[in-house]
Scaffold this motif. Structure first.
Motif, mmCIF file in Angstrom:
data_model
loop_
_atom_site.group_PDB
_atom_site.id
_atom_site.type_symbol
_atom_site.label_atom_id
_atom_site.label_comp_id
_atom_site.label_asym_id
_atom_site.label_seq_id
_atom_site.Cartn_x
_atom_site.Cartn_y
_atom_site.Cartn_z
ATOM 1 N N ILE A 253 -10.025 -16.903 -1.970
ATOM 2 C CA ILE A 253 -9.787 -17.982 -2.942
ATOM 3 C C ILE A 253 -8.307 -18.114 -3.282
ATOM 4 O O ILE A 253 -7.780 -19.228 -3.426
ATOM 5 N N THR A 254 -7.610 -16.983 -3.411
ATOM 6 C CA THR A 254 -6.207 -17.013 -3.864
ATOM 7 C C THR A 254 -5.199 -16.883 -2.737
ATOM 8 O O THR A 254 -4.038 -17.280 -2.893
ATOM 9 N N GLY A 255 -5.581 -16.286 -1.610
ATOM 10 C CA GLY A 255 -4.649 -16.047 -0.526
ATOM 11 C C GLY A 255 -3.698 -14.899 -0.780
ATOM 12 O O GLY A 255 -2.782 -14.642 0.020
ATOM 13 N N ASP A 256 -3.900 -14.159 -1.853
ATOM 14 C CA ASP A 256 -3.020 -13.051 -2.233
ATOM 15 C C ASP A 256 -3.387 -11.815 -1.404
ATOM 16 O O ASP A 256 -4.483 -11.265 -1.522
ATOM 17 N N THR A 257 -2.445 -11.374 -0.568
ATOM 18 C CA THR A 257 -2.726 -10.256 0.332
ATOM 19 C C THR A 257 -2.799 -8.909 -0.371
ATOM 20 O O THR A 257 -3.204 -7.916 0.245
ATOM 21 N N THR A 258 -2.404 -8.845 -1.651
ATOM 22 C CA THR A 258 -2.555 -7.575 -2.373
ATOM 23 C C THR A 258 -4.020 -7.192 -2.483
ATOM 24 O O THR A 258 -4.337 -6.002 -2.631
ATOM 25 N N TRP A 259 -4.908 -8.177 -2.425
ATOM 26 C CA TRP A 259 -6.338 -7.859 -2.444
ATOM 27 C C TRP A 259 -6.734 -7.083 -1.190
ATOM 28 O O TRP A 259 -7.623 -6.226 -1.247
ATOM 29 N N GLN A 260 -6.081 -7.355 -0.074
ATOM 30 C CA GLN A 260 -6.359 -6.588 1.144
ATOM 31 C C GLN A 260 -5.933 -5.136 0.974
ATOM 32 O O GLN A 260 -6.619 -4.221 1.445
ATOM 33 N N ASP A 261 -4.812 -4.918 0.314
ATOM 34 C CA ASP A 261 -4.346 -3.545 0.083
ATOM 35 C C ASP A 261 -5.290 -2.798 -0.862
ATOM 36 O O ASP A 261 -5.578 -1.610 -0.661
ATOM 37 N N LYS A 262 -5.759 -3.483 -1.895
ATOM 38 C CA LYS A 262 -6.721 -2.862 -2.809
ATOM 39 C C LYS A 262 -8.005 -2.494 -2.075
ATOM 40 O O LYS A 262 -8.577 -1.417 -2.270
ATOM 41 N N GLY A 263 -8.461 -3.410 -1.238
ATOM 42 C CA GLY A 263 -9.672 -3.139 -0.462
ATOM 43 C C GLY A 263 -9.510 -1.991 0.507
ATOM 44 O O GLY A 263 -10.460 -1.233 0.746
ATOM 45 N N TRP A 264 -8.303 -1.832 1.055
ATOM 46 C CA TRP A 264 -8.100 -0.761 2.019
ATOM 47 C C TRP A 264 -8.184 0.614 1.358
ATOM 48 O O TRP A 264 -8.705 1.570 1.944
ATOM 49 N N LYS A 265 -7.673 0.738 0.139
ATOM 50 C CA LYS A 265 -7.831 1.995 -0.599
ATOM 51 C C LYS A 265 -9.314 2.293 -0.825
ATOM 52 O O LYS A 265 -9.762 3.440 -0.695
ATOM 53 N N MET A 266 -10.064 1.266 -1.177
ATOM 54 C CA MET A 266 -11.494 1.438 -1.399
ATOM 55 C C MET A 266 -12.190 1.882 -0.114
ATOM 56 O O MET A 266 -13.030 2.791 -0.124
ATOM 57 N N PHE A 267 -11.848 1.254 1.000
ATOM 58 C CA PHE A 267 -12.481 1.583 2.277
ATOM 59 C C PHE A 267 -12.230 3.039 2.652
ATOM 60 O O PHE A 267 -13.153 3.771 3.024
ATOM 61 N N ASN A 268 -10.968 3.464 2.578
ATOM 62 C CA ASN A 268 -10.646 4.846 2.948
ATOM 63 C C ASN A 268 -11.348 5.852 2.056
ATOM 64 O O ASN A 268 -11.820 6.900 2.521
ATOM 65 N N ALA A 269 -11.434 5.551 0.756
ATOM 66 C CA ALA A 269 -12.118 6.472 -0.162
ATOM 67 C C ALA A 269 -13.599 6.564 0.182
ATOM 68 O O ALA A 269 -14.167 7.666 0.244
ATOM 69 N N ILE A 270 -14.224 5.437 0.413
ATOM 70 C CA ILE A 270 -15.662 5.425 0.708
ATOM 71 C C ILE A 270 -15.956 6.169 2.001
ATOM 72 O O ILE A 270 -16.850 7.031 2.060
ATOM 73 N N VAL A 271 -15.208 5.865 3.044
ATOM 74 C CA VAL A 271 -15.477 6.487 4.344
ATOM 75 C C VAL A 271 -15.227 7.986 4.290
ATOM 76 O O VAL A 271 -16.002 8.794 4.831
ATOM 77 N N SER A 272 -14.163 8.398 3.615
ATOM 78 C CA SER A 272 -13.852 9.829 3.558
ATOM 79 C C SER A 272 -14.933 10.630 2.842
ATOM 80 O O SER A 272 -15.145 11.805 3.150
ATOM 81 N N GLN A 273 -15.616 10.006 1.899
ATOM 82 C CA GLN A 273 -16.623 10.726 1.111
ATOM 83 C C GLN A 273 -18.040 10.579 1.670
ATOM 84 O O GLN A 273 -18.908 11.377 1.338
ATOM 85 N N THR A 274 -18.295 9.564 2.485
ATOM 86 C CA THR A 274 -19.679 9.267 2.889
ATOM 87 C C THR A 274 -19.947 9.455 4.371
ATOM 88 O O THR A 274 -21.101 9.432 4.797
ATOM 89 N N ARG A 275 -18.940 9.641 5.173
ATOM 90 C CA ARG A 275 -19.124 9.655 6.633
ATOM 91 C C ARG A 275 -19.951 10.843 7.088
ATOM 92 O O ARG A 275 -19.777 11.969 6.618
#
Length: 1002
Positions: free
Chosen positions: A918-940
């Motif tokens: 909706i906003t085109g703000d790429t900082t949302w991609q950076d926020k999502g990447w932190k979330m992804f790494n945390a989830i994968v590291s704890q659940t894999r």
């Protein structure tokens, strides 16, 4: 010659045998054709449009550099080989045509999703409908039993014939029960079916940001993240297909499976569109073989279908996979056929008097054929989250009955919102969907009972004046001879005397009221009437009449009403969280799916947004003062202005609301709502970033700010929220310290008194053995003081109960002790040397006292409570808070996190994706990447990813569950966050609550 003739006979019989074999072979061809496996025909070739996937009218093909990495492996031979090994299957006849030539429908059949390197799409499964129509001549179609959920075992269809047709089945030798269509008890007349809105879709403001061409560096970074997300999908899918193929879910730790959703391969169906979107075409085609085997008409795991979960996961999954793979042009007809098969079964849930659905549907024909009514305590989410799936199916099939089913639910919510709820605009969590006003029924029943009582009283008065006039009284013996149940009536009868009234034949008869029934006696009087009847028979007949009357009263006397609060208590609960969420999510999405042609959905959403902003949104007080928002939960008894009890909750399920506000703000042109959506999404990002694991808990609470625009971190206030009893706790500590001080004073005075007594004995009889302290055993103060209680009392010291009121005080080791236990050893106690001065040492279980030369009794080191705290001491406010934070491992800002699991939920990354698009703000991609790494590291795990039980710990234990939405939603949202923005553009697609994309009308 004889031998030649004999050979002729052999040849003749051989010819006959060959002929018979030939005829038998020809006769069997018909049945072989009927039950043949699905032929594999090439689908129409797909083009790769220059504009890329899903590009909007505003964008040119030159804007997008990212395309799918397609898979060109040839599956034709593999599919044919697998088909030869599979049991023979029954053809499914044609569905209603999906062309729009003569319908006037403005909804465009979706075009296939294509990529630059996946133009060869001939390796698909299609049905040869013409051949099936020619060969299927038997009136009854045999559906072989299947071992449901066993992957490649068994094959067959669950529905045959055109949509809505009555499906006839014959059972095999096993006892497998299959659903079949039954006559409706409350059908909707053809002219009363609510049709899909018609006409050209209205112009709708763009939802998605117009992305510019990205830099080479940004593209490489994005594609690297994209590849890592896909790798997680590949591992999870491979684990499912290896260890749980055909079952609902994989257990990724133990590499087994479970079947909570009827055993219809929930993960496989749920993940179909994810496979296609990620370019996993080989896996998609393999999944098609499994989809064809699912039989929705039976289940060996559940007798009830969970309607909500089945609709959003299975029906939504099939319809979305059909849409993204190209619809009719894509060639995957099996997807639509299976969707219709399931929808026909689910249509039975709407067969109720008010057409509100039964949400746990017993599909077995003996029960499914019975009349039913919706329940009184259903959740808002389950009731209102069926709309998108049935609406899209209606658009594709042109069957208005599917839309009618959910449009009536929408109308009911719209009516309820117009009538008003306790919190105007939103609905209580639990809903009475029966359509019957139980309160009104009770009031009517009470009025009816009062009227009957009044009638009985009138009859009784009438009998006083007429019926019992002149009746001869009964003797006591005559009354005693009757049954107990008639004695009261007969005693009453004796008090009345009246002449009988003539009956129709001229004879006199008397009325006797017995248990509310009238008994008519001949002219001989009431006594003769009673005496001639057997008492047991009399009672039996009266009781029978009473039961008939009660049965009449208990008949269903439904007082019609719309939707109403359905809580069993007087309390109503309002929130955007679990059991309520997706109904609110569907209001703006349905508006998009219907092209803005049904205004009710806009009205519903607008009022919901206003209510949420007024009643539920709050800013939390957390370290750093971030400008974030959350949505609370309110409990009210009916007057929220005065009695609202608010839970300032932070729940993962509520995190969808950021995307909802963002989308609603764009399509309804409310910029304020877009900003609210950003802050709500940032709230969930904060909850991820501030736990030890980097993952948000399932449910927690925080401190609300008094003012949204003036909020600063206050640790003192935060501690007070952590310890709601801090005031009383401090009072308890102060009182305890006061008591302890008094005890110490008393103990010191007591020790001083004893020291004076023992000194007197020692100085008076120094040469006597009685004059010394016996150190062969510890001195008992009670024993010593007991012998001179009068002396102690005379001294004014109150020693009563000293050892009973004060618990033993822990003490340190004696200087002369070798013990490490902190107590003085009995053996280590030495006799004092009186020549060195008047020092007395006494050893008891609790106290060591010494008297100095000047007669003072100092406190021992054991009395220093700073070094040895009393275990009975109440916790101070500080101690309580520090202990709570330590024991619960609470991160700063969290008041509680009692629900500290993570089950691979998608709601937070869902809103992050919406905000990015909706906003085109790429900082949302950076926020999502932190979330992804945390989830994968704890659940894999080796086979996939597992839910964990505590996000407040690093390396938490795994619960061995991989919900189907991990592949269907969570990984899909992560993938779309780093894909070309034109992939599933928000201006061309709308996603259901399970992240299944449906094509928007154009």
């Amino acid at each position: 010659m004889f031998r030649l003739r004999r050979y002729r006979y052999y040849v003749f019989f051989a010819a006959i045998v060959v002929f018979l074999i030939y005829r038998a072979t020809k006769d069997s061809e018909h049945w072989e054709t009927v039950s043949a496996s699905i032929p594999h025909a090439k689908a129409p070739p797909k083009s790769a449009p220059e504009r890329g996937f899903g590009i909007t009218n505003k964008q040119s093909s030159g804007k997008s550099d990212t395309r799918f990495l397609g898979e060109d492996d040839d599956l034709a031979q593999q599919l044919l080989e697998k088909a030869e090994k599979e049991p023979e299957k029954v053809k499914i006849p044609d569905l209603k045509s999906t062309t729009t030539e003569d319908t006037g429908d403005k909804f465009e059949v979706p075009t296939p999703i294509t990529t630059t390197d996946s133009t060869d799409q001939t390796k698909v499964l299609v049905y040869d409908k013409d051949a099936a129509a020619k060969t299927t001549t038997a009136p009854l179609i045999d559906i072989p039993d299947k071992n449901v959920g066993q992957g490649a075992k068994g094959a067959g269809k669950g529905i045959h014939g055109a949509p809505g047709a009555h499906n006839t089945k014959t059972q095999t030798a096993t006892t497998t029960i299959h659903w079949h269509k039954v006559p409706e008890h409350f059908p909707v007349a053809e002219d009363k079916i609510i049709p899909l809105p018609t006409g050209k879709p209205k112009p709708i403001p763009a939802v998605q940001y117009e992305f510019a061409r990205e830099s080479t560096e940004a593209r490489e970074k994005r594609l690297d993240r994209l590849a890592k997300v896909k790798a997680e999908m590949v591992r999870g899918w491979d684990g499912y297909m290896t260890y749980a193929k055909g079952h609902d879910e994989l257990r990724p730790v133990t590499k087994t499976f479970r079947d909570p959703f009827c055993g219809w391969a929930a993960t496989l169906v749920d993940a179909l569109d994810t496979l296609w979107i990620m370019g996993m075409k080989k896996e998609f085609n393999e999944a098609m073989l499994e989809v064809e085997k699912i039989d929705f008409t039976t289940s060996e795991f559940r007798s009830e279908i969970p309607v909500f979960e089945t609709t959003i996961r299975y029906l939504g999954g099939l319809v979305a996979a059909y849409d993204v793979s190209g619809g009719k042009a894509g060639g995957y007809d099996i997807l639509l056929e299976k969707a219709v098969e399931l929808a026909e079964i689910l249509m039975g849930v709407f067969d109720t008097p008010n057409r509100m659905p039964v949400l746990y549907y017993n599909w077995k024909p003996p029960i499914a054929s019975l009349p039913k009514r919706a329940q009184a305590g259903v959740s808002v989410a389950e009731l209102g989250s069926l709309a998108m799936e049935f609406t899209r199916l209606a658009q594709i099939t042109k069957e208005n009955k599917y839309y009618d089913a959910v449009a009536r639910i929408t109308d009911a919510f719209y009516d309820w919102q117009e009538r008003g709820t306790t919190i105007p605009g939103i609905f209580p969590e639990h809903v009475d969907a029966t359509g019957c006003n139980r309160t009104a029924e009770a009031e009517i029943a009470a009025k009816k009972a009062a009227l009957e009582e009044e009638q009985n009283q009138i009859e009784l008065e009438r009998s006083d004046s007429k019926t019992f006039k002149g009746t001869k009284p009964l003797s006591a013996d005559e009354i005693d001879s009757q049954s107990e149940s008639t004695k009261d009536d007969l005693h009453t009868l004796n008090r009345r005397s009246a002449a009988g009234t003539p009956n129709d034949d001229g004879a006199e008869k008397t009325k006797i009221l017995h248990n509310g029934e009238e008994v008519h006696a001949p002219s001989g009087g009431a006594a003769s009437a009673i005496n001639e009847r057997d008492p047991d028979t009399f009672e039996s007949e009266a009781q029978s009449g009473f039961l008939d009357s009660q049965k009449e009263k208990q008949k269903d006397k439904c007082v019609a009403q719309g939707l109403a609060p359905g809580s069993w208590s007087s309390s109503e609960q309002y929130s955007m969280g679990g059991s309520q969420d997706s109904t609110y999510e569907y209001f703006p999405k349905q508006w998009l799916l219907l092209g803005g042609l049904e205004p009710k959905y806009k009205t519903l959403h607008t009022k919901v947004a206003a209510a949420v902003k007024k009643w539920l949104l709050f800013r939390p007080m957390v370290p750093g003062d971030p400008d974030i928002l959350f949505s609370a939960k309110i409990n009210t008894q009916g007057n929220p202005e005065t009695d609202a009890v608010v839970d300032w909750e932070v729940t993962h399920l509520t995190c969808f609301i950021g995307g909802m506000f963002g989308m609603g703000g764009k399509i309804f042109e409310t910029p304020e709502d877009v900003e609210i959506g950003k802050r709500l999404t940032d709230g969930c990002v904060w909850a991820y970033e501030n736990t030890p694991s980097g993952i948000m808990p399932e449910g927690a609470t925080v401190v609300p700010c008094a003012e949204v625009n003036n909020c600063h971190w206050n640790e003192t206030l935060y501690w007070e929220w952590l310890d709601p009893l801090f005031e009383s706790r401090n009072e308890q500590v102060a009182e305890f310290e006061k008591q302890q001080k008094e005890r110490k004073t008393q103990k010191a005075q007591q020790a001083k008194m004893k020291g004076h007594k023992n000194l007197g004995v020692a100085s008076g009889e120094s040469g006597s053995s009685e004059g010394r302290i016996d150190n062969s055993r510890p001195v008992d103060f009670d024993e010593e003081l007991g012998s001179s209680s009068q002396e102690v009392a005379a001294s004014g010291l109150d020693t009563v109960g000293i050892h009973k009121r004060a618990p033993p005080t822990p003490i340190g080791p004696s200087p002369n002790s070798n013990s490490n236990s902190g107590r003085v050893s009995e053996k280590s106690t030495q006799a004092p040397d009186l020549e060195d001065g008047p020092v007395i040492s006494t050893n008891s279980d609790s106290t060591i006292a010494s008297v100095t030369d000047d007669g003072q009794v100092p406190l021992s080191e054991a009395d220093d409570e700073s070094e040895f705290p009393d275990p009975s001491s109440p916790m101070s406010h500080k101690q309580y808070v520090e202990n709570k934070i330590l024991s619960e491992n609470l991160p700063p800002g969290f008041v509680s996190a009692n629900y500290h699991a993570y089950i691979l939920r998608p709601e937070a990354i869902e809103s992050v994706w919406y905000m990015y698009r909706i906003t085109g703000d790429t900082t949302w991609q950076d926020k999502g990447w932190k979330m992804f790494n945390a989830i994968v590291s704890q659940t894999r795990t080796e086979a996939g990813n597992s839910a964990i039980d505590n996000v407040l710990m690093t390396n938490s234990g795994k619960t061995d569950e991989m919900e189907s939405f991990w592949l269907a939603e969570t990984l899909k949202y992560f993938y779309l966050l780093y894909s070309d923005p034109n992939l599933i553009s928000l201006d061309e697609w709308v996603l259901n609550t399970e992240a299944h994309p449906f094509k928007r009308p154009i």
